[in-house]
Write an enzyme that holds these catalytic residues in place. Sequence first.
Site, PDB file in Angstrom:
ATOM      1  N   ASP A  36       0.861  -1.174   0.000  1.00  0.00           N
ATOM      2  CA  ASP A  36       0.000   0.000   0.000  1.00  0.00           C
ATOM      3  C   ASP A  36       0.904   1.233   0.000  1.00  0.00           C
ATOM      4  O   ASP A  36       2.108   1.125   0.261  1.00  0.00           O
ATOM      5  CB  ASP A  36      -0.892  -0.036   1.238  1.00  0.00           C
ATOM      6  CG  ASP A  36      -1.844   1.143   1.298  1.00  0.00           C
ATOM      7  OD1 ASP A  36      -2.341   1.558   0.238  1.00  0.00           O
ATOM      8  OD2 ASP A  36      -2.082   1.663   2.408  1.00  0.00           O
TER       9      ASP A  36
ATOM     10  N   ASP B 297      -6.362  -2.897   3.350  1.00  0.00           N
ATOM     11  CA  ASP B 297      -5.274  -3.782   2.939  1.00  0.00           C
ATOM     12  C   ASP B 297      -5.469  -5.212   3.436  1.00  0.00           C
ATOM     13  O   ASP B 297      -4.662  -6.088   3.110  1.00  0.00           O
ATOM     14  CB  ASP B 297      -3.938  -3.260   3.465  1.00  0.00           C
ATOM     15  CG  ASP B 297      -3.650  -1.842   3.007  1.00  0.00           C
ATOM     16  OD1 ASP B 297      -3.873  -1.574   1.810  1.00  0.00           O
ATOM     17  OD2 ASP B 297      -3.223  -1.017   3.826  1.00  0.00           O
TER      18      ASP B 297
ATOM     19  N   LYS C  49      -6.558  27.952  -5.846  1.00  0.00           N
ATOM     20  CA  LYS C  49      -5.327  27.162  -5.837  1.00  0.00           C
ATOM     21  C   LYS C  49      -5.616  25.838  -6.525  1.00  0.00           C
ATOM     22  O   LYS C  49      -6.716  25.290  -6.429  1.00  0.00           O
ATOM     23  CB  LYS C  49      -4.834  26.925  -4.405  1.00  0.00           C
ATOM     24  CG  LYS C  49      -5.767  26.098  -3.540  1.00  0.00           C
ATOM     25  CD  LYS C  49      -5.219  25.962  -2.131  1.00  0.00           C
ATOM     26  CE  LYS C  49      -6.169  25.124  -1.261  1.00  0.00           C
ATOM     27  NZ  LYS C  49      -5.749  25.054   0.131  1.00  0.00           N
TER      28      LYS C  49
ATOM     29  N   LYS D 139      -7.197  -5.312  -4.952  1.00  0.00           N
ATOM     30  CA  LYS D 139      -5.842  -5.568  -4.463  1.00  0.00           C
ATOM     31  C   LYS D 139      -5.619  -7.070  -4.294  1.00  0.00           C
ATOM     32  O   LYS D 139      -4.594  -7.619  -4.713  1.00  0.00           O
ATOM     33  CB  LYS D 139      -5.613  -4.857  -3.133  1.00  0.00           C
ATOM     34  CG  LYS D 139      -5.533  -3.342  -3.217  1.00  0.00           C
ATOM     35  CD  LYS D 139      -5.256  -2.737  -1.844  1.00  0.00           C
ATOM     36  CE  LYS D 139      -5.135  -1.222  -1.911  1.00  0.00           C
ATOM     37  NZ  LYS D 139      -4.795  -0.633  -0.603  1.00  0.00           N
TER      38      LYS D 139
ATOM     39  N   ASP E 219      -5.147   5.678  -3.944  1.00  0.00           N
ATOM     40  CA  ASP E 219      -4.913   7.080  -4.278  1.00  0.00           C
ATOM     41  C   ASP E 219      -4.929   7.309  -5.777  1.00  0.00           C
ATOM     42  O   ASP E 219      -4.934   6.374  -6.573  1.00  0.00           O
ATOM     43  CB  ASP E 219      -3.575   7.537  -3.706  1.00  0.00           C
ATOM     44  CG  ASP E 219      -3.681   7.845  -2.223  1.00  0.00           C
ATOM     45  OD1 ASP E 219      -4.812   7.967  -1.735  1.00  0.00           O
ATOM     46  OD2 ASP E 219      -2.637   7.951  -1.558  1.00  0.00           O
TER      47      ASP E 219
ATOM     48  N   ARG F   1      30.435 -37.662   0.826  1.00  0.00           N
ATOM     49  CA  ARG F   1      29.815 -36.353   1.022  1.00  0.00           C
ATOM     50  C   ARG F   1      30.880 -35.270   1.183  1.00  0.00           C
ATOM     51  O   ARG F   1      30.772 -34.186   0.592  1.00  0.00           O
ATOM     52  CB  ARG F   1      28.886 -36.414   2.231  1.00  0.00           C
ATOM     53  CG  ARG F   1      28.470 -35.075   2.810  1.00  0.00           C
ATOM     54  CD  ARG F   1      27.608 -34.241   1.881  1.00  0.00           C
ATOM     55  NE  ARG F   1      26.369 -34.888   1.528  1.00  0.00           N
ATOM     56  CZ  ARG F   1      25.337 -34.261   0.965  1.00  0.00           C
ATOM     57  NH1 ARG F   1      25.414 -32.977   0.685  1.00  0.00           N
ATOM     58  NH2 ARG F   1      24.250 -34.916   0.642  1.00  0.00           N
TER      59      ARG F   1
ATOM     60  N   SER G 128     -11.891  15.810  -8.178  1.00  0.00           N
ATOM     61  CA  SER G 128     -10.834  15.218  -8.987  1.00  0.00           C
ATOM     62  C   SER G 128     -10.847  15.695 -10.432  1.00  0.00           C
ATOM     63  O   SER G 128      -9.832  15.622 -11.115  1.00  0.00           O
ATOM     64  CB  SER G 128     -10.939  13.693  -8.955  1.00  0.00           C
ATOM     65  OG  SER G 128     -12.218  13.277  -9.393  1.00  0.00           O
TER      66      SER G 128
ATOM     67  N   ARG H 168      -6.215   3.759  -7.582  1.00  0.00           N
ATOM     68  CA  ARG H 168      -7.676   3.786  -7.483  1.00  0.00           C
ATOM     69  C   ARG H 168      -8.257   2.374  -7.420  1.00  0.00           C
ATOM     70  O   ARG H 168      -9.293   2.098  -8.025  1.00  0.00           O
ATOM     71  CB  ARG H 168      -8.274   4.527  -8.677  1.00  0.00           C
ATOM     72  CG  ARG H 168      -8.089   6.029  -8.631  1.00  0.00           C
ATOM     73  CD  ARG H 168      -8.826   6.635  -7.472  1.00  0.00           C
ATOM     74  NE  ARG H 168      -8.962   8.074  -7.582  1.00  0.00           N
ATOM     75  CZ  ARG H 168      -9.242   8.867  -6.576  1.00  0.00           C
ATOM     76  NH1 ARG H 168      -9.395   8.337  -5.371  1.00  0.00           N
ATOM     77  NH2 ARG H 168      -9.368  10.158  -6.726  1.00  0.00           N
TER      78      ARG H 168
END
Length: 1517
Positions: A618, A1077, A818, A1053, A935, A1336, A795, A1047
Amino acid sequence: MASPNDKPQNPSTTTESKDTKRSRWATRKLTVRSGSKKRGNIMDRIHRQSGSHEKKRASGGSESLVTDNATHDGDDNASESSSEAAAEPRRLFFNEKLPEGLTDDDGNPTQKFTRNKIRTAKYTPLSFVPKNLWFQFHNIANIFFLFLVILVIFPIFGGVNPELNAVPLIFIITVTAIKDAIEDYRRTILDIELNNAPVHRLRGWENVNVREDDVTTWRRIKKGTSRFFSLLWRLIKSTWKKDVQVQPNAEEDLNPRHSVETRVTIRESLASPRSIRTSFMSAREDIQMTPVQSPLPRTSSDHLQLPDGTKLANPPQVPEINLAAIKGDVIDRDIEYGKAKFHKDAWKNLQVGDFVRIYNDDELPADVIVLSTSDPDGACYVETKNLDGETNLKVRQALRCGRGIKHARDCERARFYIECEQPQPNLYKFNGAINWKQRVTDEVVDMSEPISIDNLLLRGCNLRNTDWVLGVVVYTGHDTKIMMNAGITPSKRSRIAREMNWNVIYNFIILMAMCLVSAIVSGVAWASTEDSLYFFDFGSIGGTPELSGFITFWAAVILFQNLVPISLYISLEIVRTLQAIFIYSDVEMYYEPIDQPCIPKSWNISDDIGQIEYIFSDKTGTLTQNVMEFKKASVNGQPYGEAYTEAQAGMQKRLGVDVEKEGARVRAEIAAAKVQAVKSLRELHDNPFLHEEDLTFIAPDFVSDMAGNEGEEQKAATRHFMLALALCHTVIAEHDPGETPKIIYKAQSPDEAALVATARDMGYTVLGSSSEGINLNVHGEKMHYRVLNTIEFNSSRKRMSAIVRMPEPDNRIILFCKGADSVIYSRLRKGEQAELRKQTAEHLEMFAREGLRTLCIAQRELTESEYDAWRKEHDKAATSLVNREERLEEVADTIEQDLELLGGTAIEDCLQDGVPDTIALLGDAGIKLWVLTGDKVETAINIGFSCNLLNNDMELIHLKVDEDETGGKGEEYFLKIIESELDTHLKTFNISGSDEDLKAAKSHHEPPPPTHALVIDGFTLKWVLHDELKQKFLLLCKQCKSVLCCRVSPAQKAAVVAMVKNGLDVMTLSIGDGANDVAMIQEADVGVGIAGLEGRQAVMSSDYAIGQFFFLQRLVLVHGRWSYRRLGETIPNFFYKNVIWTFAIFWYQIYCDFDMTYIFEYTYILMFNLFFTSVPVILMGVLDQDVSDAVSLAVPQLYRRGIERLEWTNKKFWLYMIDGVYQSVMSFYIPYLTFIGTAFVTHNGLNIADRVRLGSYIAHPTIITINLYILINTYRWDWLMLLVVAVSDLLIFFWTGVYGATTYSGVFYGAGSQVYAEPTFWCVLIITPVACIFPRFAIKALQKVYWPYDVDIIREQIQQGKFDRLDGKADSDEEPPHGGVLEGQSSGSSGSSKKGKHQQFSSVDEDRRPIYPPSVATHNTRTQNGSDGTNYTRHGASLDLPQAARPSIDRARPSYDRIRASMDRVRLSYEASNDFTSAARLSRIESTHSAAGRRFGRLRGLSLHKDINQPSLPAKK
């Protein structure tokens, strides 16, 4: 006819309202289409009633994750598949009778809802024993051992002491059960705490949706069992504690919480937005919490004017009918209220349809629809750190029709029903509608209001900065969105344990063959009539040769059972447990700030950590701290700020700079600058809210300019810039009481909090906000700024604005804006500020190359007429129920034009300590790291560069397909265009995605070259995970050095992890810190949870819990590699020693007709695996080290043998087995031939040779051979290992002497003294081990000299002293890479750099540039498509913009000059690319953005990034 809710609430256009109008839309993550489309569908369904059907969405939007893994069928985007579209919606009724279709014949509800009690633990007290035994007997060896125990019970098969034979199996079953119980106990405790957490639930009111007494018989049994064991446990604990404390509030908790006693607590701080209100609403503020005899009807701030435009001076005097005509209200005033009260109840008792009241800082117990809040606007703030690790606040809205519900009595009188979708796991999507009947004038009208994700509070969130929220429960328990994403707690077994089942089967086949030979030979021997056996024996035990052979078969199974050793499983449990203890005890993985060691929660998979090939991480809270720090700014063409970022250090490291020395030098400069800056700030104004430790904007020159030392122009510019930061935001101020005043800012975005915090440090302190505006402390002077409107970020807009009226006598109206640089630049006033725009763009480019997140600040001065006209259109859009979001955005776009640029800012998203180094180290080890985050794409790429996942030399492959808002494009359309894009990219690597390519990929474990990286969003990921495309997508990802999935939902996931784990047959590790997660943590072979300040869900579901991402390198590269290598050597050594022992017994059967005679004294057989040979091999599995931990980190390439799984293979197993058979021949026949050919006599001359004494001749050299063999295969010969081997060898001598001296030993009496007196015994004791070990030893010697492994070479270099530099260090100090040097340039050498006179230099790879809307400039080269006004800019001739002369300020700017010097050395290969936003590009952008919001597509340059839905345009020449 439009409903009353469609009427504008504020038609006045001559004067602004006293309250701030905040436009909130799209504050969530939209997944499928615009909110209006969703609302439209709901409204259509409502008005068409039950006879109509909602139109199916052909594409499904982002609705369904197509995967063959049933666990992930319902992912974040899987909400409206065809099956769900056909499903009936969930309907909940409140104070209304259920319709006939929802009740049975007895009038009881037919709908069944999941309980709110959740269980993440695997076991319950009732199910533990059967379930645990069921899991344990999945191990085929345990079934075999159980069969042997049953077999020994029958004496006919020659078994001895059945009870003693059952002890090993009972022991391993018990130990494993105890271990499983301890592991599950922690989860159980958490479940109990959550299920019994308090919540205020409305009681004394009938919830018609559920039956109160609906408890099944099975549930009664389970509840009774749980109570019994709980009582038993309390009784046991009470014996430990003499004083049992009784909770003093136990009785109080049973009493209802009377709302009449509940009042708003006016905080000492100004934290709450309600704290400093002076509007007329404040007079009635306590009505929200304090009931009176006749509660006054309330309205939101959006409904405070009558249709004629007159203001409500006194709301209680307004007739109720007029208010009802203005706003919807679900309260039926005609219903008499009863005695319902909000009682404190447990979470587990909540049911669907309950009314609940949540208080500030409470955690949400279920998914709740918000009806009303303590805020008059109906807003509330939630913190989702338990879900996604993010600590920034998110705003949610109460339903407009429910804001009048304040008290229990209102709940009793509210009459409505809710229709919503069935439970689905999409965290960012919810569709529903609330319906009620309302009297308007003299008629009753059917009213409805849509419900979206903005009105839903999810389980696991925490309410913040809101006194209370009242809502109704819509989903409970495992139907809640977070639980649907969590999945079922899996039972994990290590890969070695799974593969070892086959080795056990092989040994079982060998055992059956040995037993079959024994049975046949024994049967033939009894059938022979010519042997002495026929004449002297009294007959076989079976009576017939056939039956005797049958009995011999099972007797042989008992005698040779050690070939399938139960002791191996016991030893492995001990080894893994001790490995877990050592991991827990490693002080190098102890995180002191939160007192967190590395906690192994699954003890049996430590070896899996040594085979990890893919790590899925993550981002927020895992790679980053989710802490934003304001570092730099550009104001009026002047760059400010000193910083040394991780991205800059990584870039210098690749150039060959000694980053440790350089970093130390630069940090010393920054520390000195900070002292100077603080001193200057104190001289300018002794700001009580300035705390030196919190200051992140280190800019003495900025303070000097703000003081006016460089002229009035720059003084005014810097001060106005800080004022803009202090006014353009939506943060909430919290005052921290203490000796020194402190203000902490909570915001929806941590970037925004950082901006306001910097304004505070510079003397522009936001004290708090009210419904009218913002209160500031400007250099000691308190000022109030009226915020007329706030247009929040979303967004698609990538910006936010605040319209502010300046205080008297100024009285101007200014819009501060801004946002992303490309967005702001496209809205600047044409033909103005050309030089400033060019300089600011250049500064932002430099900031972005340092890995900082940039954004622009601009403003526009409005006239009264301009604002009034715009306000009228805005109010119309704000009150519309149809296309409200689109209309608001269009209106906002009209006023955010012709802006004046003020400057830019740069913020650092702080990585956790050591993240870049850890990622680089894991990459050197051959481990591929993918980032799976919820994100935005831009944010993830920014972090990718900061933590060295991405670099300048990589081409970004950006797979992106736009969502279809019309619903006209079906599944085939998306699959076709994505498949075409995948095929195009696969051709780059000369593969086609065929089965042959997949087969080759499975056998190829080398990391891909660092030439390509892949970025994909959640909607596109849904399609590439389709069965038709999954294989191609997987193979494309395998060719990429880094993969970023953005996203994505929790279930997506997990689907990605499953795709890689199953598709490539590799070992995977997932690491995260939030509840989102959990699914991927459980899906991966190893799940790691980061135990931070966020929620604990990830930790509770993980296999290992660590304090920081940095510790992952030690967990994987040190403990993981050690554990895997140790077990990879321990297991074959264990098989070997049992083979040599068992076959020694088998060879003896040749000389006794396979009658299953024991050649060894029976106690030898018992003690062989108990004392004689087990301890050395266990010690090997726990303590053996080929190289130290420091060398393991210094040479991470040693880990690659684990990735390729070379330490434990079938080849190795068979080689050890063959070696064991050879040594068994030597161990048997050398003593046998020696013993048979000599006379074994005592001092009295009697020959006492017998089988047990022959057994002693064989057992002693065999034990020594085995322990010597283990010692040879051990790398680390320390005193403990040598001591254990020596004691194990001496123990057989001790036992033979002591036990043989007692008469209890029977025929073995005196064997010790007799055997040890024979010289032949000592000869055999020396010759046999030499003959056994020599092959051996010779092979190992030749291998290390002529075919050495990597570790052999490193061990030789250690002996040569080449790693002496690591002595006493916990971490490795890697040598700097070769070939990268700074040619005559020292950082900060450009002391002569002057503002406004920087010469133009060639553009570099823009992948270094981050994109982070709204508060990060869009600098990244390949991630932002369709940015407003940034479609095309040539890098050739400049546009003829007026060049205004600007004053130059000469001063040294070390940080700025340092990054300029570094940037000049980066490659120039993307100069011709048009696929990024460079400084040259921004300086040429005119305000091309039309009022209609025209969008332009980007051109493709040399980047592989492409918007799939747009046609390719030719690259620039």
